[in-house]
Write a protein that holds these residues in place. Structure first.
Motif, PDB file in Angstrom:
ATOM      1  N   ALA A 167       2.054  -8.649  15.933  1.00  0.00           N
ATOM      2  CA  ALA A 167       2.964  -7.405  15.777  1.00  0.00           C
ATOM      3  C   ALA A 167       3.373  -7.319  14.466  1.00  0.00           C
ATOM      4  CB  ALA A 167       3.985  -7.391  16.963  1.00  0.00           C
TER       5      ALA A 167
ATOM      6  N   SER B 282       1.299   0.071  16.688  1.00  0.00           N
ATOM      7  CA  SER B 282       0.260  -0.798  16.480  1.00  0.00           C
ATOM      8  C   SER B 282      -0.745  -1.043  17.460  1.00  0.00           C
ATOM      9  CB  SER B 282       0.795  -2.114  15.780  1.00  0.00           C
ATOM     10  OG  SER B 282       1.835  -2.588  16.660  1.00  0.00           O
TER      11      SER B 282
ATOM     12  N   THR C 269       1.468  -3.936  24.383  1.00  0.00           N
ATOM     13  CA  THR C 269       1.260  -5.284  25.251  1.00  0.00           C
ATOM     14  C   THR C 269       1.629  -4.988  26.797  1.00  0.00           C
ATOM     15  OG1 THR C 269       1.289  -6.790  23.257  1.00  0.00           O
ATOM     16  CG2 THR C 269       1.878  -7.647  25.298  1.00  0.00           C
TER      17      THR C 269
ATOM     18  N   CYS D  48       5.022  -2.571  17.970  1.00  0.00           N
ATOM     19  CA  CYS D  48       4.386  -3.269  19.232  1.00  0.00           C
ATOM     20  C   CYS D  48       5.095  -2.666  20.327  1.00  0.00           C
ATOM     21  CB  CYS D  48       4.170  -4.368  18.989  1.00  0.00           C
ATOM     22  SG  CYS D  48       3.381  -5.362  20.701  1.00  0.00           S
TER      23      CYS D  48
END
Length: 634
Positions: free
Chosen positions: A52, A132, A135, A59
């Motif tokens: 990240a 980006s 998660t 992120c």
């Protein structure tokens, strides 16, 4: 050092990665959808935090653990990393500001709860962010075959459609082969890409103790094993009773469950982590994200519903790599209790429909009304009015949620509120304030406006960060200032809520599909049976049983669980009996009477202890008086 190691060393002080951390980082940095399977304590957070900081954009981290996201944000900010979080309890303006910061490049890592993904505000702002990668923590929650399925996780696939070129990193510590495949399918992986870290814990001895007196057995274990630990129980009432009993026995203990005030949970967790309290007795609400490496034992006095839950909870012991114990106390009634959980968790469909109708009566809601409305839900009052049991009502609500009719939030995290009772001028004239009180007052005035005119929602974690003290200290300061009428402090309150996702129907018209009910029930029964099978299988190494369940077929006997110790060759047995003999003599060396049950505290195979004791009696070194043992004099 390469670019990954430089980031790792700069912010975390480590020289290199461990396990499969680098493999996962290189995969997501290369733009690949990636699934990482790492056991508890394997260092999951590093795998998304490092890339990240290397990749351009924000992120987005999806996690259901509000306490964990708050802690990680505080730790990241302390390192100078631009991290923020969005969770229930924040004001609308705070959420807008945080999302705008992410849009305009002021955030590198943004934590969000899965429920937030469906909000229109988030979706609009997300579409304007340069992301980006995404998660997904606790990724097993997206699988209907997992032990902790959460419907809100299904929204992740929806946000992927907004940014189809953004890769996804899914992370979990517990997933069977079936769940591994399901995670990748539901997250729409472009290609299957899985990195597995062995779940083997060579320093952790798994033990099952068959006992009819769990309380006595627990006490023996705590006396035999030094250091701090966790005792898991099924009910909130049992955690309190067990903790109080341990304190009466001279063992420092406290208890933890979801029904406690957030600030009180923080205080108890910090005291345990700091070693001020030795034993934490808790429900499964405790443990996620806890960074305490020196836990020497985890004892389950009640059987969990699944091996996934057991493995994750047991895995909180021995994260420092030193010897630790995971002990399951089991007896003949546990199998019956496990089977009863099936009917408790999956009441008959007709009962579910009845609860739905009674819910509408409780909220005075007619057919065709109520869509998109939220109602505070006093479950105790509801059960009194309609003659239900809470456990069955909660199960019915979860089934209704999976069927898409309602959303049930059993433990909402409503923010605390504060209002100053003094004027600003009177506040400046205050005397006898402590340094911490001054810090908290200053932080409040700098962070929030309108505190003198009306109540304002506050984030105690943010106030703590601004004031430079612990959140538990903020709570105590606010309680103290409230007692002195300097301000009025209303702590966080947790009142369950029911949200109607669609208009109210007649109960008999509800569609409870096979996927929602029969398939889920069959999966639950399978997990219950696997748990019972583990507890009663005395022929296969405990570690090997667990690893096979999670798909690791190439495993070896651990040599330290109760099964392995009981099946050692004769030479090993004789060596073990010699050790047992020495430990019995050591126990009796104070020349006091000891109850025979205290031999259980030696944590040795029962047969070894019995053989060694018989030998000592035969040699007339030990005398038996009823249920007591003592050394023969002379």
């Amino acid at each position: 050092m390469d670019k990954y190691q430089e980031i790792l060393h700069k912010y975390w002080g480590y020289d290199d990665f461990r396990g499969i951390q680098r493999d996962i980082i290189e995969s997501i940095d290369g733009g690949h959808d990636t699934l990482g399977l790492m056991p508890t304590g394997g260092g999951k957070s590093i795998t998304f935090q490092v890339p990240a900081l290397l990749k351009e954009g924000v992120c987005v981290v999806v996690t259901p653990l509000i306490a964990l996201m708050k802690d990680q944000v505080a730790h990241l900010r302390a390192k100078g990393i631009l991290a923020s979080a969005i969770y229930s309890g924040m004001t609308h303006q705070e959420i807008v500001t945080t999302l705008d910061n992410a849009v305009f490049g002021g955030v590198e890592i943004l934590y969000v709860s899965p429920e937030r993904l469906a909000s229109e505000l988030f979706l609009v702002k997300f579409s304007h962010m340069k992301v980006s990668f995404i998660t997904v923590d606790e990724a097993h929650c997206i699988s209907q075959w997992g032990y902790d399925f959460r419907p809100s996780y299904l929204c992740i696939a929806d946000i992927r459609r907004i940014k189809p070129d953004v890769p996804v990193l899914a992370l979990t510590a517990t997933a069977t082969p079936q769940v591994v495949d399901d995670i990748q399918e539901r997250l729409a992986f472009a290609e299957k890409r899985v990195f597995r870290m062995s779940f083997e814990r060579k320093n952790l001895a798994y033990i099952v103790r068959q006992t009819d007196d769990k309380q006595a057995e627990l006490l023996h274990i705590l006396k035999a094993v030094k250091g701090s630990g966790i005792v898991y129980a099924r009910s909130r009432k049992r955690t309190k009773e067990t903790s109080e009993w341990l304190n009466q026995q001279g063992i420092s203990s406290t208890f933890y469950h979801a029904g406690l005030e957030s600030a009180l949970k923080d205080v108890r967790q910090k005291e345990w982590q700091a070693g001020k309290t030795r034993v934490m007795v808790a429900t499964n609400a405790f443990g996620m994200g806890i960074d305490k490496p020196d836990v020497r034992f985890v004892v389950h006095v009640d059987c969990p519903d699944s091996l996934e839950a057991y493995f994750q909870e047991a895995g909180r012991a021995g994260r420092d790599g030193k010897k630790a114990y995971a002990v399951l106390l089991y007896n003949s009634s546990d199998k019956r209790k496990l089977n009863k959980r099936v009917s408790d968790t999956f009441p008959e469909k007709e009962y579910v429909r009845q609860v739905y109708d009674h819910l509408a009566d409780f909220f005075q809601m007619g057919v065709g009304t109520g869509e998109a409305t939220t109602h505070e839900f006093d479950i105790d009052k509801f059960c009194r009015n309609f003659h239900h049991f809470p456990v069955h009502v909660e199960s019915a609500l979860k089934i209704l949620q999976r069927a898409g009719y309602v959303e049930y939030d059993a433990d909402p995290d409503n923010s605390a509120r504060v209002k100053f009772m003094l004027s600003r001028d009177q506040l400046y004239l205050l005397e006898r304030t402590t340094p911490n009180e001054e810090k908290v007052i200053t932080a409040l005035l700098r962070m929030y406006g309108g505190l003198f005119a009306d109540y304002c929602f506050i984030d105690e974690s943010a106030v703590a960060y601004k004031a430079g003290i612990d959140r538990s200290e903020v709570y105590m300061v606010l309680k103290g200032l409230s007692k002195r009428n300097i301000l009025h402090f209303i702590p966080q309150r947790q009142i369950p809520a029911v949200y109607y996702t669609q208009r109210r129907e007649d109960g008999h018209r509800l569609m409870i599909t096979k996927e929602v009910y029969e398939d889920r029930k069959a999966s639950y029964v399978e997990r219950i049976n696997s748990m019972a099978g583990y507890a009663t299988n005395d022929n296969v190494c405990r570690s090997r049983q667990l690893l096979r369940y999670f798909g690791e077929t190439r495993s070896t006997d651990c040599g330290q669980c109760d099964v392995c110790l009981a099946h050692r060759p004769k030479v090993e047995t004789e060596k073990g009996e010699s050790g047992a003999r020495q430990k019995i003599l050591q126990l009796l060396s104070d020349h006091q009477r000891h109850h025979i049950a205290e031999l259980n505290a030696l944590l040795l195979p029962t047969q070894q202890v019995n053989n060694a004791l018989q030998q000592l009696i035969h040699e007339e070194l030990v005398h038996v008086a009823g249920a007591f043992l003592l050394l023969e004099e002379g």
